[in-house]
Design an enzyme around this catalytic site. Structure first.
Site, mmCIF file in Angstrom:
data_model
loop_
_atom_site.group_PDB
_atom_site.id
_atom_site.type_symbol
_atom_site.label_atom_id
_atom_site.label_comp_id
_atom_site.label_asym_id
_atom_site.label_seq_id
_atom_site.Cartn_x
_atom_site.Cartn_y
_atom_site.Cartn_z
ATOM 1 N N HIS A 256 0.842 -1.194 0.000
ATOM 2 C CA HIS A 256 0.000 0.000 0.000
ATOM 3 C C HIS A 256 0.870 1.234 0.000
ATOM 4 C CE1 HIS A 256 -3.211 2.782 0.915
ATOM 5 N NE2 HIS A 256 -4.028 1.826 0.538
ATOM 6 N N ASP A 307 -8.018 -5.310 -0.451
ATOM 7 C CA ASP A 307 -8.481 -6.152 -1.564
ATOM 8 C C ASP A 307 -8.190 -7.634 -1.363
ATOM 9 O OD1 ASP A 307 -9.621 -4.252 -3.297
ATOM 10 O OD2 ASP A 307 -7.630 -3.523 -3.795
#
Ligand code: ACO
Length: 370
Positions: A256, A307
């Site tokens: 991320h 996700d």
């Protein structure tokens, strides 16, 4: 002028909607962990739009408004029927949402009241569009939305035409809460850039859907499921992942830009994945996911993002994998529209500069001499 690749570390807007500070995500100052446990998606949408949690009557009024606006124009349904067989689900969503503007008489009304109404309409209509697309491509008739249901409940009902199990509604609702907003992520930034030209909210949301589609952003949840399907068995996890790492390929659902010590949303989806596996009596997807996480975190130090576990959760809810990113959009439209309304309130055109690295002192060469 020096560019920062990917605008990393650049603070591009002031916002009071959600924050990521020291790895903690809050919506309007409320920790996402608390909201994931206690809030409904409708409460969260209200919170993002109004800056406070709704009273019971405000919540009832919002749910009633969602019910009122959830139907989509017949022309948009006709449009869905014309899309080519096998159309990409996010491309279909992007097109259908853009077309909604054509049938909204206040699409270009820039008053605060009209813009808020359009935010509510878009939130109500996105699930209807996704469910209708999913049914039409299977040769089935779309199911009309029911009034008075939550967004999660109505979406699952419209998708299957059956009354969903309570556990499925709860899981979907929690997933929607977790995906609702995320500071200045790529799709939200795209939405803000678009409306900062004083373009309309439909244009902003259409831009955002285009940005969300990519596998480095929302499209990663579908890509995770493609990977789980390719791996197939628990025994195959190690060789498959090892091969990817050896080839320096990215593993979707990990890493991320902002969180380096882990995405706070992932643990909720991991728990949900385990619970859904237990309920189904089939822990394969959960166990495969855990093993992938052990390998990637162990070898690369990368943690799962929102996700990663959403892929196994949605699959265990019986949802086709190419609807995962559209479901992300069903949730994130609450955040996109909150940011769009915030942008309008104190707008300035977003127009950064580029660091020029091209040739200099060139001259026009007549075509015959090139
Ligand atoms: N698998 C393997 N290696 C990775 C991964 C990954 N998923 N993510 C980052 N890395 C590595 C990169 O290869 C790079 O290594 P290097 O320095 O040796 O070249 C390093 O970590 C930094 O990665 P960047 O891609 O530069 O990090 P950036 O902040 O630009 O990207 C992103 C963040 C796009 C999320 C990235 O981690 C990624 O591509 N992840 C996979 C896609 C994904 O899951 N996206 C969903 C994000 S959450 C969301 O949008 C909802």
């Amino acid at each position: 002028m020096t560019a920062t690749k990917g605008l990393e570390g650049i603070v591009a807007a002031k916002s009071s909607i959600s924050s990521i500070i020291d790895g903690v995500l809050t919506y309007q100052g409320i920790n996402i962990d608390e909201l994931a446990e206690k809030a409904s998606f409708e409460e969260v949408a209200y919170l993002l739009w109004h800056g406070k949690l709704p009273t019971q009557s405000e919540l009832d009024a919002l749910i009633a408004q969602f019910g009122e606006y959830a139907s989509i124009p017949s022309q948009v349904i006709d449009g869905l029927r014309l899309y080519p067989k096998g159309a990409n689900s996010m491309a279909a969503l992007r097109t259908a949402i853009s077309s909604l503007a054509l049938y909204d008489s206040e699409a270009n009304d820039m008053s605060t009241e009209a813009n808020y109404r359009k935010a509510v309409k878009l939130q109500a209509q996105l699930p209807t569009v996704v469910a209708a697309f999913a049914r039409i491509r299977e040769g089935k008739e779309p199911v009309a939305p029911k009034k008075g249901l939550s967004i999660a409940h109505n979406f699952l009902y419209m998708l299957t035409s059956e009354e969903p199990a309570e556990v499925a509604i709860e899981a979907m609702d929690k997933a929607l809460v977790l995906h609702a907003d995320h500071e200045l992520n790529a799709s939200t930034f795209a939405a803000r850039v678009t409306v900062a030209t004083l373009s309309d909210i439909y244009s902003g949301v259409t831009s955002a859907i285009g940005a969300l589609k990519g596998p480095l952003h929302g499209g990663a949840n579908e890509a995770v499921m493609v990977m789980l399907d390719e791996i197939g068995t628990l025994a195959n996890v190690e060789p498959y992942i090892q091969n990817k790492l050896n080839n320096k390929e990215k593993v979707m659902g990990f890493g991320h830009r902002v969180y380096k010590n882990g995405d706070p949303r992932a643990k909720h989806l991991m728990q949900m994945s385990r619970q859904l596996g237990e309920l189904k009596g089939d822990m394969t997807l959960y166990e495969m996911s855990i093993k992938i996480e052990d390998l990637i975190t162990g070898q690369k130090g990368l943690k799962p993002n929102v996700d990663f576990y959403s892929a196994s959760c949605y699959t265990m809810l019986g949802i086709p994998r190419d609807l995962f990113t559209p479901i992300f959009a069903i949730s994130r439209v609450s955040g996109w529209s909150a940011h769009i309304l915030e942008q309008y309130q104190d707008n300035r055109l977003i127009r950064p500069r580029a660091e020029y690295v091209g040739p200099v002192d060139q001259h026009y060469v007549p075509i015959a001499q090139r």
